[in-house]
Design a protein around this motif. Structure first.
Motif, mmCIF file in Angstrom:
data_model
loop_
_atom_site.group_PDB
_atom_site.id
_atom_site.type_symbol
_atom_site.label_atom_id
_atom_site.label_comp_id
_atom_site.label_asym_id
_atom_site.label_seq_id
_atom_site.Cartn_x
_atom_site.Cartn_y
_atom_site.Cartn_z
ATOM 1 N N TYR A 141 14.405 8.768 5.300
ATOM 2 C CA TYR A 141 14.327 7.695 6.306
ATOM 3 C C TYR A 141 14.784 6.330 5.800
ATOM 4 O O TYR A 141 14.913 5.401 6.594
ATOM 5 C CB TYR A 141 12.887 7.574 6.823
ATOM 6 C CG TYR A 141 12.399 8.806 7.541
ATOM 7 C CD1 TYR A 141 12.845 9.112 8.822
ATOM 8 C CD2 TYR A 141 11.504 9.674 6.933
ATOM 9 C CE1 TYR A 141 12.399 10.248 9.487
ATOM 10 C CE2 TYR A 141 11.046 10.816 7.582
ATOM 11 C CZ TYR A 141 11.503 11.089 8.864
ATOM 12 O OH TYR A 141 11.059 12.209 9.506
ATOM 13 N N GLY A 142 14.984 6.190 4.493
ATOM 14 C CA GLY A 142 15.453 4.918 3.967
ATOM 15 C C GLY A 142 14.340 4.136 3.292
ATOM 16 O O GLY A 142 13.139 4.402 3.464
ATOM 17 N N HIS A 143 14.760 3.136 2.521
ATOM 18 C CA HIS A 143 13.804 2.354 1.724
ATOM 19 C C HIS A 143 12.882 1.508 2.589
ATOM 20 O O HIS A 143 11.722 1.280 2.211
ATOM 21 C CB HIS A 143 14.555 1.461 0.737
ATOM 22 C CG HIS A 143 15.234 2.236 -0.355
ATOM 23 N ND1 HIS A 143 14.541 2.870 -1.358
ATOM 24 C CD2 HIS A 143 16.544 2.500 -0.577
ATOM 25 C CE1 HIS A 143 15.386 3.471 -2.167
ATOM 26 N NE2 HIS A 143 16.621 3.274 -1.722
ATOM 27 N N SER A 144 13.347 1.032 3.728
ATOM 28 C CA SER A 144 12.475 0.206 4.569
ATOM 29 C C SER A 144 11.298 1.028 5.087
ATOM 30 O O SER A 144 10.152 0.550 5.116
ATOM 31 C CB SER A 144 13.271 -0.374 5.748
ATOM 32 O OG SER A 144 13.837 0.663 6.542
ATOM 33 N N THR A 145 11.578 2.273 5.477
ATOM 34 C CA THR A 145 10.480 3.151 5.898
ATOM 35 C C THR A 145 9.568 3.469 4.720
ATOM 36 O O THR A 145 8.344 3.506 4.855
ATOM 37 C CB THR A 145 11.044 4.450 6.499
ATOM 38 O OG1 THR A 145 11.825 4.139 7.642
ATOM 39 C CG2 THR A 145 9.916 5.402 6.890
ATOM 40 N N GLY A 146 10.174 3.682 3.559
ATOM 41 C CA GLY A 146 9.363 3.915 2.361
ATOM 42 C C GLY A 146 8.462 2.748 2.054
ATOM 43 O O GLY A 146 7.289 2.921 1.677
ATOM 44 N N ASP A 147 8.981 1.533 2.234
ATOM 45 C CA ASP A 147 8.156 0.335 2.000
ATOM 46 C C ASP A 147 6.996 0.269 2.982
ATOM 47 O O ASP A 147 5.856 -0.081 2.607
ATOM 48 C CB ASP A 147 9.012 -0.926 2.119
ATOM 49 C CG ASP A 147 9.979 -1.077 0.955
ATOM 50 O OD1 ASP A 147 9.801 -0.353 -0.050
ATOM 51 O OD2 ASP A 147 10.912 -1.899 1.048
ATOM 52 N N LEU A 181 4.396 5.608 11.516
ATOM 53 C CA LEU A 181 5.289 4.489 11.240
ATOM 54 C C LEU A 181 6.162 4.224 12.459
ATOM 55 O O LEU A 181 6.197 5.013 13.403
ATOM 56 C CB LEU A 181 6.150 4.803 10.018
ATOM 57 C CG LEU A 181 5.367 5.180 8.745
ATOM 58 C CD1 LEU A 181 6.331 5.513 7.612
ATOM 59 C CD2 LEU A 181 4.424 4.056 8.333
ATOM 60 N N SER A 182 6.892 3.129 12.437
ATOM 61 C CA SER A 182 7.658 2.720 13.611
ATOM 62 C C SER A 182 8.760 3.720 13.963
ATOM 63 O O SER A 182 9.078 3.914 15.136
ATOM 64 C CB SER A 182 8.264 1.336 13.378
ATOM 65 O OG SER A 182 9.104 1.350 12.233
ATOM 66 N N ASP A 183 9.341 4.360 12.952
ATOM 67 C CA ASP A 183 10.476 5.252 13.221
ATOM 68 C C ASP A 183 10.186 6.706 12.880
ATOM 69 O O ASP A 183 11.082 7.547 12.984
ATOM 70 C CB ASP A 183 11.710 4.793 12.440
ATOM 71 C CG ASP A 183 11.395 4.510 10.986
ATOM 72 O OD1 ASP A 183 10.228 4.659 10.598
ATOM 73 O OD2 ASP A 183 12.323 4.133 10.245
ATOM 74 N N ALA A 184 8.967 7.017 12.474
ATOM 75 C CA ALA A 184 8.654 8.404 12.147
ATOM 76 C C ALA A 184 7.161 8.562 11.926
ATOM 77 O O ALA A 184 6.451 7.591 11.646
ATOM 78 C CB ALA A 184 9.413 8.851 10.897
ATOM 79 N N THR A 185 6.700 9.783 12.069
ATOM 80 C CA THR A 185 5.352 10.162 11.668
ATOM 81 C C THR A 185 5.486 11.050 10.447
ATOM 82 O O THR A 185 6.139 12.098 10.502
ATOM 83 C CB THR A 185 4.624 10.911 12.794
ATOM 84 O OG1 THR A 185 4.494 10.056 13.923
ATOM 85 C CG2 THR A 185 3.238 11.356 12.334
ATOM 86 N N VAL A 186 4.929 10.632 9.336
ATOM 87 C CA VAL A 186 5.108 11.376 8.091
ATOM 88 C C VAL A 186 3.751 11.798 7.538
ATOM 89 O O VAL A 186 2.731 11.144 7.778
ATOM 90 C CB VAL A 186 5.865 10.535 7.034
ATOM 91 C CG1 VAL A 186 7.243 10.175 7.527
ATOM 92 C CG2 VAL A 186 5.079 9.289 6.676
ATOM 93 N N ILE A 187 3.777 12.891 6.818
ATOM 94 C CA ILE A 187 2.575 13.410 6.169
ATOM 95 C C ILE A 187 2.876 13.564 4.685
ATOM 96 O O ILE A 187 3.832 14.239 4.298
ATOM 97 C CB ILE A 187 2.144 14.760 6.769
ATOM 98 C CG1 ILE A 187 1.774 14.602 8.244
ATOM 99 C CG2 ILE A 187 0.955 15.333 5.988
ATOM 100 C CD1 ILE A 187 1.398 15.913 8.924
ATOM 101 N N ILE A 188 2.072 12.924 3.876
ATOM 102 C CA ILE A 188 2.177 13.049 2.427
ATOM 103 C C ILE A 188 0.783 13.397 1.902
ATOM 104 O O ILE A 188 -0.125 13.678 2.675
ATOM 105 C CB ILE A 188 2.686 11.748 1.773
ATOM 106 C CG1 ILE A 188 1.737 10.582 2.093
ATOM 107 C CG2 ILE A 188 4.095 11.421 2.231
ATOM 108 C CD1 ILE A 188 2.047 9.316 1.330
#
Length: 616
Positions: free
Chosen positions: A234-240, A299-306
């Motif tokens: 998703y890119g660094h902004s999503t990672g941040d 998140l604004s552009d995705a729902t992630v599970i870690i």
């Protein structure tokens, strides 16, 4: 100093009038003045080194200003009371006393401007008015001189006070800037958590307190499992944003349990628990952190599970110093990520023994004659339909003259951690290719590469040179990588895989389903084969969940046009279940344990049924 000058001048005037003025004017009133002045002087001497709060300082300055007005009026009145009792010389002394004392007071009160102005106004206003009204030319001249001197003194006072105020303001601004720089130097601006520097400063103070008070102190290190694929996808902004959201959850847990959290780098966090509870409660709190991190992040552009893996060490049971606390928590994290990701692991005496064991292995590896001590064995990969051997997976073996035989599950992770796994890979690949060169042309070789082997262009170039220089056809070589490789530099891994594919090698994804790779990444890589981990195959026929997972993975492989190898087939019942699901390729102890290099050719030409192969 002001009170000393005031009393010295007062007693000098009193002595010149002692023979002419009443005793109450020359002795009693000066004596009372002296007592008051001594008390105030003692007060200021006592408070010289006191660091007053702003409110207390303001109160003290207001009281001083009020006292200055009162004392000025009293001393002025006393001075005028002496005028009738003296001759011209005595009266001149009084005039000199008032003038010089006011000048001294102005200097002493320079940094309390309001008090200096009020003293000047009270004393000199009365002085000038009184002596100007006497009609005596000398006194009038003195009054005019004092007026001019006071005007000059007040101008100097105003300039000096303005400079003083600017200096104080500059100091405040400098201090504020210094405080802000200190705050930023100890703050991770992305997550608003303390940073690595602040963490170790806090750890030093917490450890000292624990040593002085005889209390327990726990240190934990958190690693976010699956963060790297999210960042790549998703890119660094999503990672941040994911890091900031994870930090917010940690802060929430910290506020409830009084836990100090910090971000110490990348996707790693750390925490300190002062007055740590017993081990069971400590692990329970850590598991609560893991639970919080495993919940979906919207998140604004995705729902992630870690998930989050945690390693913990405790003073004084398993660590005594700052370095031991951190290093042993890091080791517990490393061990926990290998054994069970997404959970917390408490450092124990068993881990302490493993550290010594691994340190011994590392030092022995670095000094070993790898060409002589390393060897390769081969486990067959079989076509379920025909029972024919279609390939072998090369497995590393190390027999140390000092330590004896060491399992690859033990020495490979040590080599990876020590950064020397590349040397092992090169020696093992040379040996495996040399053996495979004598096989029939249709038999494939599978060789495992560590994520560290793929992480640098120099490392992969060395391996490609070894493959090119061998007599084995690269088109029959399958390079196996694990999903943990995606947790490193995905772009570099992709470039390394592309270089191997360009050479003709196949790419197998080992232990598929146990890591954090995304389907997007799988499609982005030129894979040719996936290997289904044995954790899904064990008692496959008895576990519906495993049955469904293997069925889905086989279907995914078919849809992607990839061959699928089912690992760890050890019983006839498991084999039957794999066959029922449409599996074609398998390996495991049902067919054969790993075969020594010099027996591989005989194994290939042996009978092809599973039972005969097992007997062989």
């Amino acid at each position: 100093m002001m009170y000393f000058i005031l009393m010295a001048n007062t007693w000098a005037v009193a002595m010149t009038h002692i023979s002419t003025a009443p005793v109450w004017l020359t002795l009693v009133i000066p004596g009372i003045f002296s007592v008051i002045s001594a008390v105030r002087a003692a007060h200021w001497l006592k408070s010289t080194n006191n660091d007053l709060a702003p409110e207390a300082a303001h109160h003290e300055l207001v009281r001083t200003t009020r006292l200055a007005v009162g004392i000025s009026i009293v001393f002025t009145a006393w001075s005028f009371a002496l005028i009738p009792y003296g001759n011209a010389y005595a009266q001149s002394h009084v005039a000199f006393y008032m003038a010089i004392t006011v000048i001294a007071c102005i200097f002493c009160l320079m940094y309390l401007r309001s008090a200096a102005l009020l003293v000047t106004a009270v004393v000199n206003g009365a002085f000038i008015a009184f002596f100007a009204s006497t009609g005596q030319p000398t006194f009038i001249a003195i009054a005019i001189n004092i007026l001019l001197v006071c005007i000059g003194m007040l101008v100097i006072l105003t300039i000096n006070y303005r400079n003083f105020a600017r200096m104080i303001s500059a100091q405040e601004q400098t201090q504020a800037l210094s405080d802000e720089n200190l705050r930023l130097a100890n703050l991770d601006t992305l997550t608003d958590l303390p940073n690595r520097r602040a963490f170790f400063a806090r750890l030093d103070s917490a450890l000292q307190a624990a040593q002085e008070n005889g209390t327990r102190l726990a240190v934990g290190i958190i690693d976010l499992d699956g963060f790297k694929p999210v960042n790549d996808l998703y890119g660094h902004s999503t990672g941040d944003r994911l890091l900031a959201a994870a930090a917010a959850r940690l802060q929430h847990v910290g506020s409830r349990h009084n836990i100090f959290f910090a971000r110490i780098g990348g996707d790693e966090f750390a925490f300190i628990v002062a007055n740590a509870p017993d081990d069971a409660n400590l692990v329970a709190r850590s598991d609560e952190i893991c639970t919080q991190l495993h919940a979906p992040f919207e998140l604004s552009d995705a729902t992630v599970i870690i998930s989050g893996s945690i390693g913990i060490s405790v003073y004084p049971e398993t660590a005594q110093t700052r370095e031991q606390l951190f290093d042993r928590a890091d080791y517990a994290l490393f061990y926990g990520k290998r054994a069970k990701r997404g959970s917390s692991t408490l450092f124990t005496t068993t881990h302490h023994e493993q550290i010594h064991r691994h340190a011994q292995i590392e030092q022995t590896l670095k000094q070993a004659d790898l060409a002589a001590e390393l060897s390769v064995v081969f486990q067959p990969i079989v076509d379920i339909r025909t029972g024919a051997t279609v390939g072998f997976e090369a497995l590393a073996r190390w027999h140390s003259p000092l330590l004896g035989p060491i399992s690859p599950g033990e020495f490979v992770p040590v080599a990876e951690r020590a950064g020397i796994v590349g040397m092992l890979s090169r020696h093992l690949l040379l040996k495996a290719l040399a053996v495979a060169a004598h096989w029939p042309a249709d038999i494939r070789l599978s060789f495992n590469l560590s994520a560290h082997d793929l992480n640098t262009s120099e490392g992969i170039a060395d391996l490609i040179d070894i493959i090119k220089a061998s007599a084995f056809d690269p088109h029959c070589l399958d390079i196996e990588i694990t999903e943990t490789a995606f947790a490193h530099d995905f772009q570099q891994v992709a470039r390394s895989i592309a270089a191997l594919r360009q050479l003709g090698c196949g790419i197998s994804l080992d232990d598929f389903g146990t890591g954090y790779s995304s389907l997007t990444q799988l499609y982005a890589l030129p894979l040719t084969k996936i290997k289904i981990d044995r954790s899904f195959v064990s008692e496959l026929h008895l576990r519906p969940s495993s049955y469904k997972i293997v069925k889905s993975l086989l279907a995914l492989g078919t849809d992607m046009g990839l061959d699928c190898v089912v690992e760890g087939v050890e019983t006839e019942a498991e084999l039957a279940a794999v066959e029922q699901l449409g599996g074609v390729l398998a390996q495991g102890y049902l067919y054969s344990p790993p075969v020594a290099a010099h027996k591989t050719y005989d194994f290939i030409v042996a009978a092809s049924s599973p039972l005969e192969l097992a007997t062989a």
